[in-house]
Design an enzyme around this catalytic site. Structure first.
Site, PDB file in Angstrom:
ATOM      1  N   ARG A   1       0.859  -1.177   0.000  1.00 19.90           N
ATOM      2  CA  ARG A   1       0.000   0.000   0.000  1.00 19.90           C
ATOM      3  C   ARG A   1       0.899   1.233   0.000  1.00 19.90           C
ATOM      4  NH1 ARG A   1      -3.588  -2.593  -1.723  1.00 19.90           N
ATOM      5  NH2 ARG A   1      -5.542  -3.133  -0.694  1.00 19.90           N
TER       6      ARG A   1
ATOM      7  N   GLU B   1      -2.800   7.738  -4.019  1.00 20.59           N
ATOM      8  CA  GLU B   1      -3.285   7.108  -5.237  1.00 20.59           C
ATOM      9  C   GLU B   1      -4.625   7.681  -5.722  1.00 20.59           C
ATOM     10  OE1 GLU B   1      -2.179   2.962  -4.794  1.00 20.59           O
ATOM     11  OE2 GLU B   1      -3.983   2.476  -5.900  1.00 20.59           O
TER      12      GLU B   1
ATOM     13  N   HIS C   1      -1.219   0.204  -9.933  1.00 24.04           N
ATOM     14  CA  HIS C   1      -1.871  -0.702  -8.972  1.00 24.04           C
ATOM     15  C   HIS C   1      -2.479  -1.925  -9.679  1.00 24.04           C
ATOM     16  CE1 HIS C   1      -4.103  -0.959  -4.857  1.00 24.04           C
ATOM     17  NE2 HIS C   1      -3.799  -2.169  -5.322  1.00 24.04           N
TER      18      HIS C   1
HETATM   19  C1  DGY Z   1      -5.693  -6.054  -2.910  1.00 27.96           C
HETATM   20  O1  DGY Z   1      -6.334  -7.074  -3.085  1.00 27.96           O
HETATM   21  O2  DGY Z   1      -5.404  -5.646  -1.781  1.00 27.96           O
HETATM   22  C2  DGY Z   1      -5.277  -5.301  -4.127  1.00 27.96           C
HETATM   23  O3  DGY Z   1      -4.241  -4.413  -3.844  1.00 27.96           O
HETATM   24  C3  DGY Z   1      -6.460  -4.563  -4.697  1.00 27.96           C
HETATM   25  O4  DGY Z   1      -6.955  -3.707  -3.732  1.00 27.96           O
END
Ligand code: DGY
Length: 330
Positions: free
Chosen positions: A238, A267, A285
């Site tokens: 993240r 983001e 992402h």
């Molecule tokens: C997750 O599954 O956490 C991916 O990053 C999509 O949010």
């Protein structure tokens, strides 16, 4: 009474028929985040919600979700959901663990290779007609094989990255909140070290922690200054785990060799300066972004949703404390 559900992202067509026919389904048919105002207006009459990482599932929304019984999140990381507030209202929350482990680990490794071997920069040079001759010292990257990989967060995805690194004869260091079982450590040939040792000894550092209050800015100016000037940072977890401004500074001043990012602090907005740097590879992402994985994630989210709405325990429930106060499935 007919169940009404909301799906805020377009999911693969072939899994839509897993939804019971009698459900009323409102779905975002566009490949962009569901509008916040529309979300606030849509939620009051819904029993179930398949949420996306781009939805902020906060108290304001939950206060309006007067019929909601189940939030089946489409993804493994659910830091966008105020789980405590959902639990307090008796709303069950689930996620989609496991099915995206391989795809995310593949992407982390793709970033390691892309950064080390300057794949994106070399592609650009070639397209621009700047590949005019071969020469021994041109376009040089650095080895990945035989180097030291530091994994921060040795959960499912971290371990899958280790499995891939084995094929490259990499040495593995890891740091975790809790040390894993010594037998598993031996099997993975992964050495547990403290953060400082991991930062100062690794050639590649790959982040695999969830975003929590403790992991926000886990990698900041101080941590970056402990890394080797030849080291690369990879983030597929993240964005806010890394202080992006400090990272831009470290990359600009060549305090570290490079970075590969799939996620961003704000983001989809990028910190100024990031796109001007050649020593960073930037992805939108797409950690779990393969068709096979997205089909599995959608099927899993639907399975959780339907179980929750039928009064059963969803297989991937993240807040079992909510079960004792769950809202009746009318
Ligand atoms: C997750 O599954 O956490 C991916 O990053 C999509 O949010």
């Amino acid at each position: 009474m007919q169940k009404r559900i909301l799906i805020t992202g377009r999911i693969p067509d072939e899994v839509m028929n897993l939804l019971p026919r009698e459900y009323y389904v409102e779905v975002n048919s566009e490949d962009r985040p569901f509008d916040r105002q529309r979300l606030l207006e849509s939620i009051p009459d819904k029993d179930g919600f398949i949420s996306m990482i781009t939805d902020s599932v906060d108290e304001e929304l939950l206060d309006r979700a007067v019929r909601l019984k189940m939030i089946a999140h489409f993804g493994v990381g659910y830091n966008n959901i105020d789980v405590r507030a959902a639990t307090a209202r008796g709303i069950l929350v689930s996620n989609t663990p496991g099915v995206l482990t391989g795809a995310t680990a593949d992407l982390a490794f793709a970033l390691i290779l892309a950064v080390a071997r300057k794949v994106v920069e070399c592609d650009r040079i070639t397209r621009e007609g700047r590949f005019r001759y071969w020469a021994p010292m041109l376009f040089l990257g650095s080895d990945v094989s035989w180097k030291t990989l530091g994994i921060i967060g040795l959960g499912k995805i971290g371990k899958a990255v280790v499995a891939r690194a084995k094929g490259f004869d990499m040495r593995i260091l890891y740091h975790n909140r809790q040390r894993i079982d010594p037998e598993e450590e031996r099997k993975l040939a992964a050495e547990y070290v403290d953060m400082k040792t991991l930062l100062s000894r690794s050639d590649f550092i790959s982040l695999h922690v969830p975003l929590t209050e403790e992991t926000k800015y886990l990698i900041g100016r101080n941590e970056l200054s402990l890394m080797k000037p030849t080291a690369c940072l990879i983030n597929t977890s993240r964005g806010p785990v890394v202080d992006e401004r400090a990272l831009v500074e470290a990359l600009r001043e060549k305090k570290i060799r490079g970075a590969g990012l799939d996620v961003y602090e704000h983001e989809p907005v990028l910190t100024p300066g990031l796109t001007e740097l050649d020593n960073v590879v930037l992805l939108p992402h797409v950690g779990s972004g393969t068709i096979e994985t997205r089909v599995k994630m959608a099927s899993m989210a639907i399975e959780n949703l339907v179980a929750g709405l039928r009064g059963k325990v969803p297989p991937n429930l993240v807040n079992p404390e909510a079960l004792s106060r769950r809202r009746p499935a009318k």
